[in-house]
Scaffold this active site. Structure first.
Site, PDB file in Angstrom:
ATOM      1  N   GLY A 130      90.608  27.906  45.055  1.00 44.43           N
ATOM      2  CA  GLY A 130      89.701  29.195  44.733  1.00 44.43           C
ATOM      3  C   GLY A 130      89.068  28.802  43.397  1.00 44.43           C
ATOM      4  O   GLY A 130      88.149  28.033  43.422  1.00 44.43           O
ATOM      5  N   SER A 131      89.764  29.064  42.318  1.00 45.38           N
ATOM      6  CA  SER A 131      89.254  28.671  40.837  1.00 45.38           C
ATOM      7  C   SER A 131      89.561  26.990  40.820  1.00 45.38           C
ATOM      8  O   SER A 131      88.677  26.643  40.007  1.00 45.38           O
ATOM      9  CB  SER A 131      90.189  28.996  39.710  1.00 45.38           C
ATOM     10  N   PHE A 155      86.478  33.596  51.943  1.00 48.48           N
ATOM     11  CA  PHE A 155      86.071  34.669  50.910  1.00 48.48           C
ATOM     12  C   PHE A 155      84.533  34.359  50.610  1.00 48.48           C
ATOM     13  O   PHE A 155      84.209  34.632  49.363  1.00 48.48           O
ATOM     14  CB  PHE A 155      87.095  34.606  49.556  1.00 48.48           C
ATOM     15  N   ARG A 242      78.054  34.798  34.687  1.00 47.10           N
ATOM     16  CA  ARG A 242      79.413  35.314  34.157  1.00 47.10           C
ATOM     17  C   ARG A 242      79.291  36.501  33.383  1.00 47.10           C
ATOM     18  O   ARG A 242      79.895  37.527  33.596  1.00 47.10           O
ATOM     19  CB  ARG A 242      80.304  34.203  33.850  1.00 47.10           C
ATOM     20  N   GLU A 362      85.275  35.892  40.474  1.00 46.63           N
ATOM     21  CA  GLU A 362      84.160  35.069  39.270  1.00 46.63           C
ATOM     22  C   GLU A 362      85.100  34.323  38.399  1.00 46.63           C
ATOM     23  O   GLU A 362      84.856  34.503  37.040  1.00 46.63           O
ATOM     24  CB  GLU A 362      83.395  36.382  38.742  1.00 46.63           C
ATOM     25  N   GLU A 366      93.019  35.622  34.235  1.00 48.86           N
ATOM     26  CA  GLU A 366      93.876  34.578  33.603  1.00 48.86           C
ATOM     27  C   GLU A 366      93.160  33.255  33.690  1.00 48.86           C
ATOM     28  O   GLU A 366      93.237  32.729  32.312  1.00 48.86           O
ATOM     29  CB  GLU A 366      95.011  34.442  34.697  1.00 48.86           C
TER      30      GLU A 366
END
Lengths: 380, 265
Positions: A130-131, A155, A242, A362, A366
């Site tokens: 993901g990140s 996703f 962002r 986005e 964390e």
């Protein structure tokens, strides 16, 4: 209280949009929320008021709004439905990627399509990454003047709606994040298919699906930038969006406070409105303080970006603070409405489900905190 | 040849936002936003539909203070091609007669039009007089309360709304039409066009630009209507009907209600 520094033009624009959304979107939200479906007919109609390609700059034929104006516009969407805001906002994501690293012809072509109501989707996330963009498994192998792409993305916002995808794939597995490249892939290319749709807790009007690429042949000229530019392009495009990705939350939190305040005036246990109770007044005050602070930091980040100054970790600060403040505001609004707040007959429980994802997508909060911490501490 | 259409619009206070001060019984006007008179938007939409279908050049015209230019800009954002504001201190305080007299002169100065549209009435004054008066000043055929339009060569087939029926009327252009709400659903303004309109100067006609106007027929001076008094009709509270049961039951229920309302007998 609304943003006091609105220009006449921003008032005009947000006024037109609020009127449109209240009449066209608000009535269809409950039905589409139930079915977890994007209201395509509202998206089609929104072109009438000139909102397709909303964040495309004037030199590519778009309205050319700055980030501050875009934030205020996105607030209006959030007042009505954050799920719609997410899918609508992501429709132009393809242009951001092309703008960050594509050639002039790619930019012109993408802008034109999106301004005409086509939808793009960005395919980064995979089941295992993901990140961690560098952990991408999807492969693109050069063969003559074509790349052959294989892999599964998950996703993907607008995965089932998009006419065109921007796909991040590995072109050189030995180079880690420097071995990634970005490609423009048409939806109707053989081998492209839409996988299962996510049954989400919130933002249910937005479309989120898997997208599968099986021996998809893509011409070399569809590559954005050079081989190995993929990671750089994705980061550059994300950095720009962002600071304002959380703008709809300001509208939603504002709406939650309005609903809670109205309830404080009319709910009269023991013969007097609960708004007269200090305990409730303090709650509402804390909600308002957080809303004003959240909007101020979002607009500050937007202005810094508009002025072309380095935004550093400010985007992460804005994303993290606003998503957490909005969560608290809406949770407290639900508490004030008590049983009614928890009931699906009233709008607050949906807001609480909708706001939750903003601490995840986005870049999770964390990950944002890691960015902020590392930036502040510096090399050690 | 392409049709030329003129639409007359008025900027009015948004009466849905107006509240009544319960103490003084007067309208609270402060902070009330200005809007384009809703029936005028129906008129504009009709003009724009004819433009979409047959091609037409649509001009919007408004008489009012300088801020009425905002109303014209909204019409431009909906799709009108040209804006004209009629504005001069000398026109201030005009009733329907002085208004229609002034507007007629302005329209003559703009050239010939195949169709002139007005809303059936403005939601602030509710007189429904300016449209018909304008037709008289200009010597035009007129159809009021238009709920449907069909174009057939140089004729229009009009569906005219009546109290309890519709009338079908064939009329040759040029003609003046006044629009009702059921005529259509006005489109939304386009934000790109609105931004363009905001940057445009709205051409303004003043008394000097309309030299044929007789000064004694303008503004407050040229207005035979004199407002003696305005008032808000008192709002009647909802009544109560006691139904069912026998006479004794009804009477005792009535007595209970009277006691509850602290009305002594």
């Amino acid at each position: 209280m609304e943003w006091q520094l609105m220009t006449k033009e921003q008032k005009d624009i947000t006024g037109i949009i609020r009127n449109f959304l209240e009449k066209e979107l608000a009535p269809v939200v409950p039905e589409h929320e139930e079915k977890s479906e994007f209201p395509m007919e509202v998206f089609k109609k929104i072109g009438e008021i000139g909102l397709w390609g909303l964040d495309i700059p004037a030199e590519y034929g778009g309205p050319g709004f700055d980030l501050q104006t875009l934030s205020l516009i996105r607030e209006e969407f959030g007042r009505v439905d954050c799920g719609f805001a997410v899918s609508f906002g992501a429709a132009t994501v393809g242009f951001k990627q092309v703008l960050a690293g594509g050639n002039e012809q790619q930019k012109q072509a993408m802008a034109k399509r999106l301004l005409n109501g086509e939808i793009s989707a960005m395919c980064i996330t995979e089941p295992q990454s993901g990140s961690d963009v560098a952990g991408t498994k999807t492969r693109a192998v050069l063969s003559g003047d074509e790349y052959i792409i294989n892999g599964t993305k998950t996703f993907i916002t607008n995965g089932g709606l998009a006419n065109v995808y921007i796909v991040v794939a590995v072109t050189n597995p030995d180079l880690g994040s420097r071995g990634l490249s970005c490609f423009i892939v048409e939806r109707d290319t053989p081998g492209v298919s839409v996988g299962k749709e996510e049954n989400k807790m919130g933002i249910r009007l937005s479309n989120t699906t898997d997208v599968v690429f099986q021996n998809v042949h893509v011409p070399v000229e569809n590559r954005i930038g050079e081989e190995g530019d993929g990671f750089k392009i994705v980061m550059k495009a994300l950095e720009k969006s962002r600071p304002i990705c959380i703008a709809p939350l300001i509208g939603m939190a504002q709406r939650a406070i309005e609903i809670a305040a109205e309830y404080c005036r009319v709910r009269t246990p023991y013969g007097k409105p609960i708004g007269k109770l200090q305990g409730i007044q303090f709650k509402i005050a804390d909600m308002e303080i957080q809303l004003q602070t959240a909007r101020a930091i979002m607009m500050y980040a937007a202005k810094v970006a508009d002025e072309g100054k380095p935004i550093s970790c400010l985007g992460s600060v804005s994303k993290t603070y606003v998503s957490e403040a909005a969560f608290t505001i809406i949770d407290e609004a639900l508490q004030i409405l008590g049983g009614y707040g928890y009931s699906k007959e009233y709008p607050i429980e949906k807001m609480l489900r909708d706001v939750r994802v903003y601490r995840i997508f986005e870049g999770t909060n964390e990950v944002q905190r890691q960015i902020i911490g590392k930036t502040v501490i510096g090399k050690c | 040849m392409e049709m030329k259409i003129l639409v007359c619009v008025k900027q009015v206070p948004d009466t849905t936002e107006i509240r009544i001060d319960p103490k003084t019984n007067t309208l609270i006007r402060s902070g009330v936003p200005s809007i384009v008179n809703p029936f005028d938007k129906n008129a504009l939409e009709a003009a724009l539909q004819l433009k979409d279908q047959y091609g037409a050049e649509v001009t919007v015209l408004s008489m009012g203070p300088a801020q009425a230019a905002d109303a014209l800009r909204e019409c431009y954002a909906m799709g009108a091609d040209h804006m004209v504001l009629v504005s001069d201190r000398a026109f201030g305080g005009a009733d329907t007669l002085a208004t229609s007299y002034t507007l007629a002169a302005a329209i003559r100065s703009l050239g010939e039009f195949d169709i002139i549209f007005c809303g059936k009435q403005a939601i602030d004054g509710d007189t429904a007089q300016v449209g018909p008066e304008l037709a008289e000043h200009l010597g035009l055929a007129q159809v009021t309360y238009v709920a449907g339009i069909e174009k057939k060569e140089e004729f229009l087939i009009i569906k005219k709304e009546q109290e309890d029926c519709y009338e079908k009327i064939q009329v040759k252009m040029p003609v003046l039409l006044t629009a009702v709400k059921s005529l259509n659903e006005p489109r939304y303004p386009n934000i790109m066009k609105k931004m363009k309109a905001n940057r445009m100067e709205v051409p303004t006609l003043t008394a000097k630009d309309l030299p044929d106007l007789l000064p004694e027929r303008l503004g407050l001076k040229g207005s035979p209507t004199k407002v003696k008094r305005t008032f808000v009709p008192s709002v009647r509270k909802t009544g109560l009907m006691i139904l069912g049961g026998d006479a004794n039951g009804k009477v005792s229920e009535l007595l209970d209600k009277l006691a509850e309302a602290k009305i002594t007998l």
